[in-house]
Design an enzyme around this catalytic site. Structure first.
Site, PDB file in Angstrom:
ATOM      1  N   GLU A 157       0.857  -1.194   0.000  1.00 14.99           N
ATOM      2  CA  GLU A 157       0.000   0.000   0.000  1.00 14.99           C
ATOM      3  C   GLU A 157       0.892   1.242   0.000  1.00 14.99           C
ATOM      4  O   GLU A 157       1.847   1.308   0.758  1.00 14.99           O
ATOM      5  CB  GLU A 157      -0.909   0.030   1.237  1.00 14.99           C
ATOM      6  CG  GLU A 157      -1.950   1.137   1.113  1.00 14.99           C
ATOM      7  CD  GLU A 157      -2.929   1.193   2.284  1.00 14.99           C
ATOM      8  OE1 GLU A 157      -4.070   1.640   2.077  1.00 14.99           O
ATOM      9  OE2 GLU A 157      -2.571   0.801   3.393  1.00 14.99           O
ATOM     10  N   GLY A 292       3.392   2.268  10.816  1.00 20.08           N
ATOM     11  CA  GLY A 292       3.259   1.579  12.099  1.00 20.08           C
ATOM     12  C   GLY A 292       2.938   0.109  11.863  1.00 20.08           C
ATOM     13  O   GLY A 292       3.477  -0.776  12.502  1.00 20.08           O
ATOM     14  N   ASN A 296      -2.397  -6.173   5.571  1.00 20.92           N
ATOM     15  CA  ASN A 296      -2.497  -7.244   4.566  1.00 20.92           C
ATOM     16  C   ASN A 296      -3.431  -8.349   5.073  1.00 20.92           C
ATOM     17  O   ASN A 296      -3.314  -8.791   6.212  1.00 20.92           O
ATOM     18  CB  ASN A 296      -1.114  -7.869   4.312  1.00 20.92           C
ATOM     19  CG  ASN A 296      -0.032  -6.819   4.205  1.00 20.92           C
ATOM     20  OD1 ASN A 296      -0.071  -5.963   3.337  1.00 20.92           O
ATOM     21  ND2 ASN A 296       0.928  -6.874   5.122  1.00 20.92           N
ATOM     22  N   HIS A 328      -6.671  -1.664  15.368  1.00 25.88           N
ATOM     23  CA  HIS A 328      -6.836  -0.869  14.139  1.00 25.88           C
ATOM     24  C   HIS A 328      -6.673  -1.770  12.906  1.00 25.88           C
ATOM     25  O   HIS A 328      -7.519  -1.782  12.008  1.00 25.88           O
ATOM     26  CB  HIS A 328      -5.785   0.251  14.121  1.00 25.88           C
ATOM     27  CG  HIS A 328      -5.836   1.137  12.920  1.00 25.88           C
ATOM     28  ND1 HIS A 328      -6.391   2.395  12.940  1.00 25.88           N
ATOM     29  CD2 HIS A 328      -5.396   0.969  11.645  1.00 25.88           C
ATOM     30  CE1 HIS A 328      -6.295   2.957  11.744  1.00 25.88           C
ATOM     31  NE2 HIS A 328      -5.694   2.104  10.942  1.00 25.88           N
ATOM     32  N   GLU A 329      -5.584  -2.529  12.888  1.00 24.47           N
ATOM     33  CA  GLU A 329      -5.313  -3.370  11.708  1.00 24.47           C
ATOM     34  C   GLU A 329      -6.359  -4.465  11.544  1.00 24.47           C
ATOM     35  O   GLU A 329      -6.722  -4.827  10.426  1.00 24.47           O
ATOM     36  CB  GLU A 329      -3.910  -3.996  11.793  1.00 24.47           C
ATOM     37  CG  GLU A 329      -2.764  -2.992  11.893  1.00 24.47           C
ATOM     38  CD  GLU A 329      -2.806  -1.887  10.845  1.00 24.47           C
ATOM     39  OE1 GLU A 329      -3.213  -2.159   9.690  1.00 24.47           O
ATOM     40  OE2 GLU A 329      -2.432  -0.743  11.179  1.00 24.47           O
ATOM     41  N   HIS A 332      -9.500  -3.407   9.862  1.00 23.06           N
ATOM     42  CA  HIS A 332      -9.335  -3.354   8.401  1.00 23.06           C
ATOM     43  C   HIS A 332      -9.637  -4.701   7.727  1.00 23.06           C
ATOM     44  O   HIS A 332      -9.894  -4.731   6.528  1.00 23.06           O
ATOM     45  CB  HIS A 332      -7.890  -2.997   8.036  1.00 23.06           C
ATOM     46  CG  HIS A 332      -7.584  -1.532   8.070  1.00 23.06           C
ATOM     47  ND1 HIS A 332      -8.375  -0.584   7.451  1.00 23.06           N
ATOM     48  CD2 HIS A 332      -6.540  -0.849   8.605  1.00 23.06           C
ATOM     49  CE1 HIS A 332      -7.820   0.620   7.625  1.00 23.06           C
ATOM     50  NE2 HIS A 332      -6.725   0.486   8.317  1.00 23.06           N
ATOM     51  N   GLU A 351      -9.432   4.291   6.689  1.00 24.90           N
ATOM     52  CA  GLU A 351      -8.656   4.758   7.839  1.00 24.90           C
ATOM     53  C   GLU A 351      -9.509   5.433   8.911  1.00 24.90           C
ATOM     54  O   GLU A 351      -9.235   5.300  10.095  1.00 24.90           O
ATOM     55  CB  GLU A 351      -7.520   5.684   7.378  1.00 24.90           C
ATOM     56  CG  GLU A 351      -6.522   5.008   6.438  1.00 24.90           C
ATOM     57  CD  GLU A 351      -5.922   3.711   6.994  1.00 24.90           C
ATOM     58  OE1 GLU A 351      -6.075   3.436   8.199  1.00 24.90           O
ATOM     59  OE2 GLU A 351      -5.310   2.956   6.216  1.00 24.90           O
TER      60      GLU A 351
END
Length: 899
Positions: A157, A292, A296, A328-329, A332, A351
């Site tokens: 990304e 950070g 994926n 956070h990840e 996603h 985001e």
């Protein structure tokens, strides 16, 4: 009480308007599947690739050329066959041409590409394992025997899948990916999906690993990692196997992140009503990493400090950071991976939502952390700081060339995006909010969306005109200031008249057009009885609100800070609120907001500076970490500006010292047995404030030195010097010392056991008062001894250490600019942004702003142009602020003797 306005115009809700001007690959040839075989050479830093792509051609194809994205790849040959065509004639590319500017490759064939067909295109090529932390790249690490080794991993990304394989590198061109890696047999290798087969190749030196097909997904989410790892693993309650890969010998550092991941994955399953769609989730710490973390699908990669927690040393701050980066990840995996934005102008959908969700999930896991209160002084404050600049941008920012997206990975997409989601949740209520999200996920799973698809889902679940309400927040930049222009207090209620206008940080006058800007603002209020249930929407320039009161009570606008805006209250309201501040019946987030709004208003010339200083002193018994986050930010902001005026600086520093020593009296150096998470954070912050304002206090200096010596004697002595206070104690020791202390602190960099510990040195060393040693710190930053991902930290420490440090850092950057550019030339633009802020930020004069602007005109950095604009605007805003303070009573000694 929200009426649909029949005359409303929907801003840019049709896809065709938004897509105008976008630079995309031709749409009449589309990939449906990639099979990628890669053989990396970890000594020559190259890789060989074979990519086979299944393509469908449309009826209107009238070309003999196939164009794809590619960057820094060398092509040997390309050919295609038509699927199901017997015996299957092979069409060889006669011409291969690479366009470096558009990062594309064109394969020209002798005959036209057949329409309405399925083609199998095979491409042989080689590429480079670069050291720029982008694409398929290399990192160095030290194994358990102390030997330096190389590993490889990916960061695609936004636009770097094309550095690894030729592809249609656009988020809407989703496909299935089959990955095969040929690697040395002693190394571990993994990808998004579990292994399908594992075979040792002839000669026994290498092995070939093939992975299961991925779901249909965007190119930027593909990933693979090759190296040596240990791991810990666990299964979620819903049956997903989660693994955390760590450096060899350090598997215990993965346990905390593993707990956060298993718990939050289950929480998200339940929240979205859609189970996590992959069979496994791996999380891996990469030794060199620009951002950070990266989400994926099924293989999330992290900076080491954002994943690994040393169970004996880690600070509360680090634990909170790791937890929120993990949550956070993992948000996603649904928002971004399962449902992806159609184009980069809706990056905020990824985001902004993940920034909201990271707090939601962390709050589910650790309710005692008060994450939603912390959100207001963290995410919301960052959003308001940046969005009050004229060089800000709307949340939905038009992007024509995909490269422009690098500049919007900022506090607008993340923090303002998250704040807007928090506001929607407050307006809709959790039930309609959650139902709308679940329906959105189900409807668009494995597809692509635009912002209005999300608005539509929430309109359907709530019956409210969300699209109309939200256009003003996402399609125009900036946010409103709501001013109380009139008040009528009665025994059982108060009636307030409100006016809204666009808020700018420097208070510069608005043009006739700008004066007309308005937002659709939910007006939420609270009193000592709690938050009022009735909410009105302020849709015009003025509104009136009536709030029931108990006798002599207070009222606070923007209860819970759910709306990204500033509020200007009357002196009567402040007098009444000060009772709520002292009795602490006003909740922490609201107490903090009164201060941060007052500071912003003073800076914009909309409130007298004397009022802010007096307001600060009504917080003398404050013991909430949340409120101190606000106090700390204001003390830091005032200090940075007043340091340019010796008289004011002396008086202000004395007041700040008094305030901070008061907190020291309450909190103390020593941990207490009943300390909660926020108490530990408060003590860490307090010692940070001591290093800024009280380092020259005899008892503070002596205590810091005593603890530092105990730590030197035994690095594992966590009682004398816990990690939460390590950087700050280093700073106090450095500020009171000379060469010996500098060498003592620097020595810990090589002795530290992990990166989180090394960062304590990087962030403090520049605070030495000796100019020669400040310069030595900067030279060390670019010597190659510090990883590229961290090399700007020492620069920032020098710059923030003193006015002299500021000048030294700026001079150093100018002198070494070409060397710095060479180091990070092709890396993620966030690194150059960090260098610019670390070396050129912090000045408070128009002359300096002009000088810095001239330097970047002569030495352009196009990918950082927005960051440069924002830095310059901040500087000029601070210069204006300083002039304003110099014209106030703050200039006289008499004023300070009264506070």
């Amino acid at each position: 009480s929200f009426e649909k306005n029949d005359h409303s115009t929907t801003m840019a809700s049709s896809s065709s308007d938004k897509a105008a001007g976008r630079v995309l690959l031709p749409l009449n040839i589309n990939p449906t599947r990639y099979d990628i075989t890669l053989t990396p050479d970890l000594t020559a830093f190259t890789f060989a690739g074979i990519t086979t792509i299944e393509l469908t051609t449309a009826h209107d194809v009238s070309t003999s050329t196939i164009i794809m994205h590619a960057k820094e790849l060398c092509f040997a040959n390309a050919s295609y066959t038509v699927k199901d065509d017997q015996p299957g004639e092979v069409h060889e590319a006669e011409e291969i041409s690479v366009n470096m500017k558009s990062t594309t490759v064109s394969f020209g064939f002798a005959t036209p590409i057949p329409p309405n067909s399925t083609l199998i295109l095979t491409i042989h090529y080689t590429g480079f394992l670069n050291n720029q932390m982008a694409g398929f790249y290399r990192s160095s690490y030290t194994d358990i025997h102390g030997t330096k080794k190389t590993m490889a991993s990916t960061q695609f990304e936004s636009l770097d899948a094309r550095r690894c394989f030729p592809c249609w590198d656009e988020p809407a061109r989703k496909a299935v990916f089959g990955v095969t890696l040929i690697v040395p047999k002693e190394l571990d290798a993994f990808s998004n999906m579990p292994e399908l087969s594992h075979k040792t190749l002839e000669g026994g030196i290498k092995k070939e690993l093939t992975f299961l097909d991925t779901p249909i997904m965007s190119t930027y989410l593909l990933a693979f990692v090759i190296g040596e790892f240990d791991y810990v693993q666990a299964q979620t309650s819903h049956g997903v196997l989660v693994r955390v890969y760590t450096p060899p010998g350090k598997s215990d550092t993965g346990v905390f992140a593993l707990h956060c991941a298993t718990k939050s994955l289950d929480a998200y399953d339940d929240f979205f009503g859609i189970p996590y769609p992959l069979p496994k989730l791996d999380m891996v710490a990469i030794p060199e990493f620009a951002a950070g973390a990266m989400e994926n699908w099924g293989l999330v990669t992290y900076r080491e400090v954002d994943l690994l927690i040393d169970p004996t040393k880690a600070s509360s701050n680090q634990k909170q950071r790791v937890c929120t980066v993990v949550t956070h990840e993992l948000a996603h995996q649904w928002f971004g991976n399962l449902v992806t934005m159609t184009w980069w102008d809706d990056l905020w959908l990824n985001e902004g939502f993940a920034s909201w969700a990271e707090n939601w999930a962390a709050d589910v896991l650790y309710p005692q952390w008060s994450m939603w209160d912390q959100f207001t002084t963290g995410h919301l404050s960052a959003a308001l700081r940046l969005d009050a600049l004229k060089s800000s941008h709307p949340i939905q920012v038009p992007i024509h060339h995909a490269e422009e997206v690098e500049e919007v990975f900022d506090a607008i997409s993340y923090c303002k995006g998250g704040s807007v989601v928090k506001m929607i949740r407050a307006v809709l209520g959790m039930k309609a909010f959650q139902k709308g999200l679940g329906n959105y996920m189900k409807k668009h799973a494995y597809g692509n969306t635009e912002t209005f698809d999300l608005w539509k889902a929430w309109e359907d679940s709530s019956g409210l005109p969300v699209q109309e309400m939200m256009a003003s927040w996402t399609e125009q930049m900036g946010f409103p200031l709501v001013t109380v222009t009139d008040e009528k207090w009665e025994s059982d209620k108060v009636t307030l008249t409100l006016a809204q206008e666009w808020f700018l940080s420097d208070g510069s006058p608005l043009s006739a057009e700008d004066v007309e800007k308005k937002w659709c603002i939910p007006i939420l209020t609270c009193t000592e009885e709690g938050t009022q249930q009735d909410m009105i929407f302020m849709r015009e320039k003025t509104a009136t609100v009536t709030v029931p009161l108990s006798k002599g009570g207070w009222v606070k606008l923007n209860a819970g800070q759910d709306v990204p805006m500033r509020v200007k209250v009357t002196s009567t309201m402040i007098d009444r609120l000060s009772l709520g501040i002292q009795s602490k019946t006003l909740p922490p987030a609201d107490r903090a907001a009164l201060l941060s709004d007052a500071y912003a208003l003073v800076k914009a010339g909309k409130m007298q500076p004397e009022g802010l200083i007096k307001l600060l002193s009504s917080y003398k018994n404050e013991d909430s970490y949340i409120v101190w986050e606000s106090i700390s930010a204001i003390l830091g902001g005032l200090d940075a500006v007043m340091s340019d005026d010796p008289v004011m600086s002396k008086n202000f520093s004395a007041l700040a010292k008094k305030i901070v020593l008061g907190l020291l009296g309450q909190v103390g150096w020593e941990a207490k047995s009943d300390d909660g998470h926020l108490d530990v954070l408060l003590r860490g912050m307090m010692i940070g404030l001591l290093s800024s304002f009280c380092y020259d206090d005899e008892s503070v200096a002596a205590e810091a030195l005593k603890r530092f010596h105990a730590f030197q004697a035994d690095h594992s002595d966590m009682k004398s010097l816990p990690s939460d206070m390590r950087s700050s104690v280093f700073k106090i020791v450095l500020k009171n010392g000379g060469t010996k202390e500098f060498e003592d602190v620097k020595a810990y960099f090589d002795q530290a056991s992990d990166n989180a510990e090394r960062k304590h040195v990087l962030g403090s060393l520049g605070h030495t008062p000796v100019p020669k040693l400040k310069n030595a710190t900067l030279e060390w930053a670019i010597s190659g001894e510090i990883k590229l991902q961290d090399f700007f930290y020492p620069m920032g420490a020098v710059r923030s250490s003193s006015n002299e440090g500021r000048s030294i850092a700026w001079a150093f950057m100018q002198k070494n600019f070409n060397a710095i550019k060479t180091m990070i030339g092709n890396a993620n633009s966030s690194l150059m942004d960090a260098v610019i802020v670390s070396c050129a930020g912090g000045f408070c004069s128009n002359e300096k702003a002009d000088e810095i602007e001239a330097f970047f005109k002569a030495n352009p950095v196009p990918r950082s142009s927005r960051k440069i604009q924002q830095t310059l605007e901040n500087m000029r805003s601070n210069a204006k602020f300083l002039a304003l303070l110099q014209e106030s009573d703050l200039k006289s000694d008499e004023f300070w003797s009264t506070v």
